[in-house]
Scaffold this motif. Structure first.
Motif, PDB file in Angstrom:
ATOM      1  N   ASP A   1       0.843  -1.198   0.000  1.00 44.35           N
ATOM      2  CA  ASP A   1       0.000   0.000   0.000  1.00 44.35           C
ATOM      3  C   ASP A   1       0.875   1.244   0.000  1.00 44.35           C
ATOM      4  OD1 ASP A   1      -2.472  -1.240  -0.058  1.00 44.35           O
ATOM      5  OD2 ASP A   1      -2.816  -1.090   2.099  1.00 44.35           O
ATOM      6  N   ILE A   2       0.437   2.273  -0.721  1.00 42.64           N
ATOM      7  CA  ILE A   2       1.161   3.542  -0.782  1.00 42.64           C
ATOM      8  C   ILE A   2       0.542   4.504   0.234  1.00 42.64           C
ATOM      9  CG2 ILE A   2       1.828   5.508  -2.230  1.00 42.64           C
ATOM     10  CD1 ILE A   2       3.096   2.787  -3.036  1.00 42.64           C
ATOM     11  N   VAL A   3       1.396   5.055   1.082  1.00 45.57           N
ATOM     12  CA  VAL A   3       0.985   6.039   2.076  1.00 45.57           C
ATOM     13  C   VAL A   3       1.531   7.387   1.627  1.00 45.57           C
ATOM     14  CG1 VAL A   3       1.095   6.739   4.501  1.00 45.57           C
ATOM     15  CG2 VAL A   3       1.141   4.295   3.916  1.00 45.57           C
TER      16      VAL A   3
ATOM     17  N   ILE B   1       4.250   0.562   2.146  1.00 47.64           N
ATOM     18  CA  ILE B   1       4.265  -0.309   3.331  1.00 47.64           C
ATOM     19  C   ILE B   1       5.058  -1.561   2.999  1.00 47.64           C
ATOM     20  CG2 ILE B   1       2.871  -1.740   4.887  1.00 47.64           C
ATOM     21  CD1 ILE B   1       0.707   0.391   4.769  1.00 47.64           C
ATOM     22  N   THR B   2       6.069  -1.840   3.832  1.00 54.00           N
ATOM     23  CA  THR B   2       6.953  -2.980   3.609  1.00 54.00           C
ATOM     24  C   THR B   2       6.712  -4.123   4.586  1.00 54.00           C
ATOM     25  OG1 THR B   2       8.634  -1.966   5.012  1.00 54.00           O
ATOM     26  CG2 THR B   2       8.794  -1.560   2.635  1.00 54.00           C
ATOM     27  N   GLY B   3       6.014  -3.847   5.683  1.00 53.72           N
ATOM     28  CA  GLY B   3       5.760  -4.917   6.636  1.00 53.72           C
ATOM     29  C   GLY B   3       5.070  -4.413   7.892  1.00 53.72           C
TER      30      GLY B   3
ATOM     31  N   GLY C   1       6.732   5.004  10.401  1.00 51.53           N
ATOM     32  CA  GLY C   1       6.091   4.002  11.252  1.00 51.53           C
ATOM     33  C   GLY C   1       4.735   4.508  11.709  1.00 51.53           C
ATOM     34  N   LEU C   2       3.682   3.735  11.432  1.00 47.10           N
ATOM     35  CA  LEU C   2       2.329   4.055  11.883  1.00 47.10           C
ATOM     36  C   LEU C   2       2.018   3.099  13.028  1.00 47.10           C
ATOM     37  CD1 LEU C   2       0.614   4.417   8.387  1.00 47.10           C
ATOM     38  CD2 LEU C   2       1.665   6.200   9.793  1.00 47.10           C
TER      39      LEU C   2
ATOM     40  N   ALA D   1       6.789   1.648   6.602  1.00 52.61           N
ATOM     41  CA  ALA D   1       6.757   2.038   5.186  1.00 52.61           C
ATOM     42  C   ALA D   1       8.047   2.767   4.832  1.00 52.61           C
ATOM     43  CB  ALA D   1       5.539   2.919   4.908  1.00 52.61           C
ATOM     44  N   GLU D   2       8.604   2.444   3.663  1.00 54.87           N
ATOM     45  CA  GLU D   2       9.837   3.082   3.177  1.00 54.87           C
ATOM     46  C   GLU D   2       9.487   4.147   2.147  1.00 54.87           C
ATOM     47  OE1 GLU D   2      12.493   0.197   1.552  1.00 54.87           O
ATOM     48  OE2 GLU D   2      13.307  -0.304   3.519  1.00 54.87           O
TER      49      GLU D   2
END
Length: 195
Positions: free
Chosen positions: A132-134, A148-150, A171-172, A192-193
């Motif tokens: 997912d793109i944030v 989101i990477t994990g 980080g969320l 997320a990166e």
């Protein structure tokens, strides 16, 4: 004697009616107080959106109402989920009552941590997926995109983040599990990166 009993029954009915009216009035007052909370929450979101827009124009965070101890610093969103939230400064519990908050970090940090409640502003994280793109639209500066990477679940006192990641990291963070009704020590982190 019959007249006395009749008067007593009529008097008892009057007292009963007064008591019932008092109970009904008290119930209506409680219902009105309960209705005020969602109205205030909805109004607060409108004021936060307006403050965010005004902050973007001013190039600095502006308070959403005169007595607020927080101000918008960014807007985050995940288009796939149709979610956008105004992010507030400070990281305090009071600010989190109104939206996600950006936790204070060192100015040179390549890590940004945002936190919010699992049952309101970050409830959408239960549906987030890897990939997912944030988007993060800060009050000042250009919009940034993260993938989101994990995900990770950790106790609040064992939460850690990389000090010097290769790429900027978001980080969320929210409480976990999502369907819990009581406070607990576990936290859900979506990492997320930057793209």
């Amino acid at each position: 004697m019959t007249a006395i009993l009749t008067d007593m029954v009529k008097g008892g009915r009057a007292v009963t009616r007064v008591l019932l009216l008092a109970v009904c009035a008290f119930g209506l007052v409680l219902m009105a107080k309960g209705a005020v909370i969602p109205v205030k929450a909805g109004l607060a979101q409108i004021l936060l959106e307006r403050a965010f827009d005004a902050s973007r124009v001013a190039g600095r965070p502006l308070r959403p109402w005169p007595w607020a101890d927080t101000a918008p610093v960014a807007r985050i969103g995940i288009a796939r989920l149709g979610v956008e939230r105004v992010v507030l400064s400070g990281g305090s519990g009071q600010a989190m009552a109104f939206g996600p908050t950006e936790m204070p970090m060192a100015k040179d940090s390549r890590v940004t941590i945002m936190a919010a409640h699992r049952d309101t502003h970050f409830a959408f994280l239960a549906d987030a997926k890897v990939g997912d793109i944030v988007t993060v639209e800060p009050v000042k500066g250009q919009t940034r995109r993260y993938r989101i990477t994990g995900f990770r679940v950790a106790r609040w006192d064992q939460f850690a983040y990389p000090r010097d990641p290769a790429r900027p990291l978001l980080g969320l963070v929210t409480c976990y599990p999502f369907d819990a009704t009581e406070r607990g020590p576990m936290r859900f982190i979506a990492w997320a990166e930057a793209l």
